[in-house]
Structure formats: structure tokens, C-alpha cells
Design a protein around this motif. Sequence first.
Motif, PDB file in Angstrom:
ATOM      1  N   GLN A 123      -3.132   9.998  -6.310  1.00  0.00           N
ATOM      2  CA  GLN A 123      -3.244  10.659  -5.055  1.00  0.00           C
ATOM      3  C   GLN A 123      -2.143   9.933  -4.045  1.00  0.00           C
ATOM      4  O   GLN A 123      -1.203  10.996  -3.041  1.00  0.00           O
ATOM      5  N   ALA A 124      -1.560   8.795  -4.808  1.00  0.00           N
ATOM      6  CA  ALA A 124      -0.441   8.001  -3.807  1.00  0.00           C
ATOM      7  C   ALA A 124       0.445   8.171  -3.941  1.00  0.00           C
ATOM      8  O   ALA A 124       1.299   8.250  -2.924  1.00  0.00           O
ATOM      9  N   GLY A 172      -3.433   3.213  -4.398  1.00  0.00           N
ATOM     10  CA  GLY A 172      -3.773   3.968  -3.244  1.00  0.00           C
ATOM     11  C   GLY A 172      -5.056   4.002  -2.837  1.00  0.00           C
ATOM     12  O   GLY A 172      -5.629   2.700  -2.934  1.00  0.00           O
ATOM     13  N   SER A 224       0.917  -1.021   0.486  1.00  0.00           N
ATOM     14  CA  SER A 224      -0.001   0.222  -0.292  1.00  0.00           C
ATOM     15  C   SER A 224       0.983   1.356   0.155  1.00  0.00           C
ATOM     16  O   SER A 224       2.055   1.262   0.094  1.00  0.00           O
ATOM     17  N   TYR A 225       0.045   2.701  -0.287  1.00  0.00           N
ATOM     18  CA  TYR A 225       1.189   4.065  -0.301  1.00  0.00           C
ATOM     19  C   TYR A 225       1.492   3.854   1.402  1.00  0.00           C
ATOM     20  O   TYR A 225       2.173   4.881   1.582  1.00  0.00           O
ATOM     21  N   GLY A 257      -1.841   5.181  -8.574  1.00  0.00           N
ATOM     22  CA  GLY A 257      -3.174   6.081  -8.131  1.00  0.00           C
ATOM     23  C   GLY A 257      -1.874   7.355  -8.111  1.00  0.00           C
ATOM     24  O   GLY A 257      -1.086   7.667  -7.023  1.00  0.00           O
ATOM     25  N   GLU A 259       1.942  -0.703  -4.465  1.00  0.00           N
ATOM     26  CA  GLU A 259       1.864   0.691  -3.529  1.00  0.00           C
ATOM     27  C   GLU A 259       0.488   1.242  -3.880  1.00  0.00           C
ATOM     28  O   GLU A 259       0.329   2.039  -4.426  1.00  0.00           O
ATOM     29  N   SER A 293       1.051  11.834  -2.909  1.00  0.00           N
ATOM     30  CA  SER A 293       1.288  11.961  -0.843  1.00  0.00           C
ATOM     31  C   SER A 293       2.704  11.112  -0.630  1.00  0.00           C
ATOM     32  O   SER A 293       3.227  11.904   0.429  1.00  0.00           O
ATOM     33  N   THR A 294       2.975   9.797  -1.702  1.00  0.00           N
ATOM     34  CA  THR A 294       4.361   9.643  -1.095  1.00  0.00           C
ATOM     35  C   THR A 294       5.505  10.046  -1.911  1.00  0.00           C
ATOM     36  O   THR A 294       6.452  10.378  -0.349  1.00  0.00           O
TER      37      THR A 294
END
Length: 280
Positions: free
Chosen positions: A248-249, A180, A136-137, A246, A178, A252-253
Motif C-alpha cells: 500500500q505504501a 507503510g 515513512s512513506y 508495504g 519508508e 500510494s507513493t
Amino acid sequence: MNPRTWLITGVSSGFGRELTGQLLERGERVIGTVRDTSKIADLVKQYPETFRAEVLDVTDAAAVRQVVDRAFAELGRIDVVVSNAGYGLFGAAEELSDEQVDHIIATNLTGSIQLIRSALPHLRAQGGGRIVQISSYGGQVAFPGNSLYHATKWGIEGFAESVAAEVAPFGIGVTIVEPGGARTEFRYGSARVADLMPVYDDTPAHAFLKMLDPAGGLAPGDPARMAARIIDSVATEPAPLRLVLGSQALESTLAVLRKRVADFEGQTELAASTDFPPGE
């Protein structure tokens, strides 16, 4: 290209189910593990020649080894092993019971470790293959109210990254996926919530309650598209170590990693101050 054979854990729902469905439609062969075969009865009926279900609780290390050994022995070769079984557990650290802590570690972390360890001798013997670890992220980014889930994902990422370097000389590739937030049962059905304490109401520790409520807006990730990218990644050489799914993932990462690097760089003098002086 000849059809490949995949071993996937946790195929009754979520990414496991989506991967299995897409692979079977493509004419590939899948051994899928579940705890309840009734949830995949339709796949057994529709694909009797290319899909086989195995009952498995990944917290049972001996059973994991038996299923893996039997699959390789009976099918001769397994090209891709996907460690997917897992679940989310939400709640502040002190809200979680000992049993909840033990179970999520046994499922998400130890279960994945034992699956990969069980597969490695067979993959070496056949001259290579691919391991896909669904993370996962949240294996890079941490949020309040999700500490034990992050503990398992950060842990399995460290394990998988180390293993990737160990087994590369044998032609075995390892990819950590990973994703999102996605519109799967993992988020809107199977996620488990601790016995919440009122003291944490209206604090960041309980912000996840809004996320788990579909009325607050659905996750942006499309499980079908994500599964397709995972399948595509197996044909990539060399194997990508990480696959972020994703926008957004990824955003954020990257934000977290940039801050982490900046924090580390700010400690340059402090870190050096603990070394023996040159020549000593």
C-alpha cells in the motif's frame, strides 16, 4: 560473515524493538538506546554479552554525541547506525501547541540529524559503514491532520539524501526506509493527538481518528517482516537510497510521484519563461 555491531535508537518498542530482537537472535551485537531501561530488561537479561542499553533522549544533542562517542570508543567498530527514535503527532496545524511542534521537530528531525552527524567522523575513520534512517512513506506522501510529522519526515529525507552523496566516497552507505502502516505501538500506542477543535470534525483533518482506532481495521504491515527486510538491506551493495516497505505504501507513493511529475511537466513553458533569453 563475522557478527556485526549495530547502534539503534529507540529500541523499547516498534521497529527498534523488532530489529533488536531479530539481530540478537542472529548473534549480532546491538547497542540500543531507550529512555526507560525497564522496557528492555528482558533483552539485557537474555543477551548479556551482545546487548547493551544506553539511556538517551535524542532531543539532547550533547547526550547524543556522548553516547555515540562512547559506543565507538568502547566497541572499536560499529557497522550499522540506525536512526529510529521518533513518534507520530496528529492534528490540524492550528490544533498543535508550540510545545508539540518544538518537541516533534527536536525528536524526529533534529535528533536524527545529530545522531548521524555524531556518527560520521567515526564511520569515516573506520573506513565505512552503513546508516539507516527510518522514515515513512509519509516522507513522500502527505495526509491532512499530520502536517508536523510530514514536516519532520520530508526534512530528514532531504538531509539523508544529501548526506548519502557527501559520504559515499568514504565507503559509507545511507538508506532511507519508508514503511507503510504497520501493527506497531507507534500507531496503536505512542502516537500523540493534539487538543482537537470541533470546527475540524467531519473534515479530512480528523480522518486520522479512524486510522488510529484498531476497530476500524488493522494496518497491513507486519513489523517482523519489515524489520527482516531492513536487516537484509544492509548486505546490499551499493546501499539502496530508499527502501519502501508495504504494498500500500509503494502504491500510494508511486501515485503521488506520477502526479507530481505530470504537474512539473505541465509547467515546462512557464519555467522557461523566467530564464534570460539565450545569449543574454
